[in-house]
Structures are given as C-alpha cells and as structure tokens.
Scaffold this active site. Structure first.
Site, mmCIF file in Angstrom:
data_model
loop_
_atom_site.group_PDB
_atom_site.id
_atom_site.type_symbol
_atom_site.label_atom_id
_atom_site.label_comp_id
_atom_site.label_asym_id
_atom_site.label_seq_id
_atom_site.Cartn_x
_atom_site.Cartn_y
_atom_site.Cartn_z
ATOM 1 N N GLU A 5 0.824 -1.194 0.000
ATOM 2 C CA GLU A 5 0.000 0.000 0.000
ATOM 3 C C GLU A 5 0.866 1.256 0.000
ATOM 4 O OE1 GLU A 5 -3.885 -1.585 2.451
ATOM 5 O OE2 GLU A 5 -2.038 -1.261 3.541
ATOM 6 N N CYS A 14 3.370 8.475 0.928
ATOM 7 C CA CYS A 14 4.006 7.584 1.884
ATOM 8 C C CYS A 14 4.134 6.230 1.197
ATOM 9 C CB CYS A 14 3.078 7.529 3.105
ATOM 10 S SG CYS A 14 3.580 6.373 4.354
ATOM 11 N N CYS A 39 7.321 -6.920 7.150
ATOM 12 C CA CYS A 39 8.482 -6.301 7.794
ATOM 13 C C CYS A 39 9.060 -7.292 8.790
ATOM 14 C CB CYS A 39 8.066 -5.028 8.524
ATOM 15 S SG CYS A 39 9.455 -4.099 9.226
ATOM 16 N N CYS A 85 8.106 -4.770 15.506
ATOM 17 C CA CYS A 85 7.742 -3.815 16.560
ATOM 18 C C CYS A 85 6.365 -4.217 17.095
ATOM 19 C CB CYS A 85 7.718 -2.392 16.008
ATOM 20 S SG CYS A 85 9.329 -1.857 15.403
ATOM 21 N N CYS A 103 3.067 -2.332 15.896
ATOM 22 C CA CYS A 103 2.881 -2.063 14.468
ATOM 23 C C CYS A 103 2.197 -3.224 13.766
ATOM 24 C CB CYS A 103 4.237 -1.773 13.820
ATOM 25 S SG CYS A 103 4.127 -1.492 12.048
ATOM 26 N N GLY A 116 7.209 -1.818 5.792
ATOM 27 C CA GLY A 116 8.593 -2.254 5.679
ATOM 28 C C GLY A 116 9.597 -1.326 6.324
ATOM 29 N N SER A 130 12.614 6.775 6.722
ATOM 30 C CA SER A 130 12.279 6.567 8.132
ATOM 31 C C SER A 130 12.766 5.181 8.569
ATOM 32 C CB SER A 130 10.759 6.667 8.290
ATOM 33 O OG SER A 130 10.389 6.415 9.624
ATOM 34 N N LEU A 167 11.651 6.577 17.286
ATOM 35 C CA LEU A 167 12.272 6.408 18.603
ATOM 36 C C LEU A 167 11.335 5.623 19.526
ATOM 37 C CD1 LEU A 167 14.827 7.187 20.115
ATOM 38 C CD2 LEU A 167 13.702 9.316 20.780
ATOM 39 N N CYS A 173 -0.646 5.901 10.116
ATOM 40 C CA CYS A 173 0.635 5.271 10.434
ATOM 41 C C CYS A 173 0.467 3.887 11.036
ATOM 42 C CB CYS A 173 1.382 6.106 11.457
ATOM 43 S SG CYS A 173 2.038 7.573 10.762
#
Ligand code: SAH
Length: 354
Positions: A93, A106, A113, A117, A120, A158, A190, A214, A332
């Site tokens: 996407e 974006c 990925c 995390c 996510c 990713g 990023s 972060l 996000c």
C-alpha cells in the site's frame, strides 16, 4: 526464454552501463530515462526520438514495468490509500496525503516487515520479501498519474534500511534531474534504527532527510516494543543520528508513537529531551492508532497535550501528527496489504468448489 530486463530497476548510471553493453551511446540512456520518468512512457514504441531499430532491439530484451492500483480508497480528509498487487500474489500500500497541491506520498519498501515492533500492524505480518527498485518507484509513478507528488516519505510498509540495495537506487532515480526530479529535502527515509545501515545511507545518499522511530526513552522499554533495540541500543542509535550527514540547518526527525500508559508520561518527555539534546532535531508525536489484536491503547488528549507542551516550552520543534486517513485505515502503522486477506478467502472458496 530469458526474462526481460526491467529498466525501472536502473538508476541512470546503471542504464548507461546496460546500453553500453549493447554498444549504444551514453546520451541514449538519458533519452530513455527521460521518456520513462518525465513522460511516463510505458513502452519503447512511444520513444519517438529513438531510432526504430533501437526501439525494436530494446523491446526484445528489456521492458518498462508499471503498477496499477487494485483499489483506491479515499478518506473524508482527501487522503487516498492505494493498494498495489505485485503479480506474485503479494500486495503493498501507498498513502497519498493531500496538502493544497503539495501532496506527500508515503511509500512502502517491503512486503511485510522483519522488525517485529510490538505496536505495528505491518510487523505482525513478518517479512514476505523486499520490494524491487522498480516496485518502489512505480508506487510514485502510479499515484503521480492522479496527483502531483511533492514529498516522498518511506513510512509505509517495511523497514527501508533493511532493503537498502533496492532503496538506494530508487532514491537515486527520485533525485535525478533526468528522472523524477525531486529535491533531496523532499525525500525522507524513516528507520526503526538500523545503525550500520544509517551510516551506509549517509555515505551513499548524503542530504536525504532522516526520520528515526524512537518510540521509547529507555532501553528497557525500547527492547520490549522494538526488538531492533536489543542489537542497537539507544546510545548507539543517538550516536548514529549525531553523525548522519545533513546539510546546514536540516534536522533529524524523531518519530514518537505515544502509547497510552506505556510511554506517554511527563517523565518520558523529560527523558526524550535529555536523550535527543545532542542531535539537531524535531519531534513528531504520533498518537498510537489502535488496531485489532494489539492490546495497546491510544493516549488521552491530555497526555498528548502535556507531552507536546513540555517539549515546546523547552524550545523543541514538535508536531503532533493528526491521524490523517484514519477512516480508511491509512494512518501510520495500519498498512498491511489487504489483498492477501482477500486472496486467502478466494483460495478458500475455490477450494470449496473443487
Ligand atoms: N520501518 C520504518 C518505517 C515504517 S513505520 C520505521 O520504523 O520508521 C512508520 C511510522 O509509523 C513509524 O514511526 C512507526 O513507529 C509508526 N507506527 C507503527 N505502528 C503504529 C501505530 N499503530 N500507530 C501509530 N504509529 C505507528
């Protein structure tokens, strides 16, 4: 039959080499590059300033790939989420965020990925594969047919620094004056914090914008919610940010996903300030977007406001990102390539009829 070479995998110097191998002059590469990126040519027959013989010769061994959106969803705020099917069953996407004719796109760099995390959604899907350079630039080429794109951010699916071999040539194509002609101040990579790869990016494409996710201010918490921190802890990460080559006044962006009750206290804000004080920076606060199967909660409005104010009062540049595209799951960390889900359902129903 051997597979044709996709010219969209080549930045200009590589295209020159490819043509040199066929005994062609250098300026031919520039002509072809311009046809591809400035005129959006989808085939060699369109390249009218190139001899017919060369066009035919190229068509035999090379091709110019394209992506077409499988679906486009538009949110109430004008944000559009494009779903691209990649031909091997996988999908990625891209999200277009409008801003008075200065749209930001974006883009994704991988299918899934590997960084895992905890907060996510893409991370839940593990890594299927890297996108090719062509697939990365084709996201831009496809959306550009609808709207002019001013800024590119690698904040889709990713970890771009986990696919630098394809991301670097893609950025070279974006920045090339004969290519997509984007300014380096309008391209942002990023990362979750792959330290050696940050150094490589800085060496190979100095001056591109760097954003670092972060999300935590102690190694203890970051180890837990971002496993990459176990390999590259905060101290190493901050050092890598400090030495990243950025021109003059440019700043590193620290993205900070605020998760209710986890990292959204004033103590966190205080530590964030201390941790980042050595690096010229701006901070993007991103309220956590809740998604199914993840126990984390969004922070309260008050927690966001207090955190924001604490930093602003201490002269930090802070932006609290509104959740653009929230109503179409384009915000996000919500991208996951829904096509796969649909494919699974289709496969299942096929199975039932066999
Ligand atoms: N791998 C890269 C880029 C992709 S993620 C990186 O880590 O930077 C883009 C941003 O979305 C990151 O800052 C990430 O921390 C954030 N993010 C991921 N999941 C989120 C969620 N559920 N809510 C809000 N932000 C999220």
């Amino acid at each position: 039959m051997t597979e044709k070479t996709d010219l969209k995998n080549f930045p200009l110097p590589a295209l020159e080499l490819f043509l040199k191998g066929k005994g062609k002059e250098r300026f031919r590469a520039i002509q072809i590059f311009k046809w591809i990126y400035q005129h959006g040519a989808g085939g060699f027959e369109e390249m009218t300033n190139i001899s017919k013989d060369l066009r035919l010769e190229l068509a035999e061994t090379a091709c110019i790939s394209n992506l077409h959106a499988e679906t486009v969803e538009e949110g109430s705020d004008g944000t559009r989420k494009y779903l691209f099917s990649l031909g091997d069953g996988s999908a990625v996407e891209s999200v277009m965020i409008p801003d008075e004719g200065r749209a930001t796109l974006c883009i994704s760099s991988q299918v899934g990925c590997a960084m895992a995390c905890e907060f996510c959604l893409t991370g839940n899907f593990r890594l299927t594969r890297n996108l090719t350079t062509a697939e990365i630039v084709n996201q831009i080429m496809a959306v550009r047919r609808d709207v002019e794109i001013r800024n590119i951010v690698f904040m889709g699916m990713g970890e771009p620094l986990h696919n630098l071999d394809n991301v670097i040539p893609a950025i070279q194509i974006m920045l090339d004056g004969n290519g997509l002609q984007l300014s380096n101040r309008r391209v942002t990579v990023s990362t979750c914090g792959l330290v050696p790869e940050m150094a490589r990016l800085g060496r190979e494409i100095p001056n591109v914008n760097l954003a670092v996710s972060l999300n935590a201010t102690t190694d203890e918490l970051r180890d837990r919610i971002m496993p990459v921190n176990r390999t590259y802890p905060l101290k190493a990460l901050m050092k890598a940010c400090k030495v990243f080559p950025l021109p003059g006044r440019r700043k590193v962006t620290f993205e900070y996903v605020m998760i209710g009750g986890i990292n959204d206290s004033l103590e966190d804000a205080k530590r964030l300030l201390r941790l980042t004080s050595d690096v010229p920076n701006k901070v993007n606060l991103i309220p956590f977007n809740e998604h199914e199967g993840c126990g984390f909660k969004a922070p309260t409005r008050a927690a966001i406001d207090d955190f924001h104010k604490y930093l602003i009062d201490r002269n930090v540049t802070v932006i609290t990102r509104d959740s653009r595209g929230g109503d179409i799951s384009a915000a996000c960390g919500q991208l996951k390539g829904k096509l796969e889900k649909r494919k699974t359902i289709e496969t299942r129903s096929n199975g039932a009829t066999e």
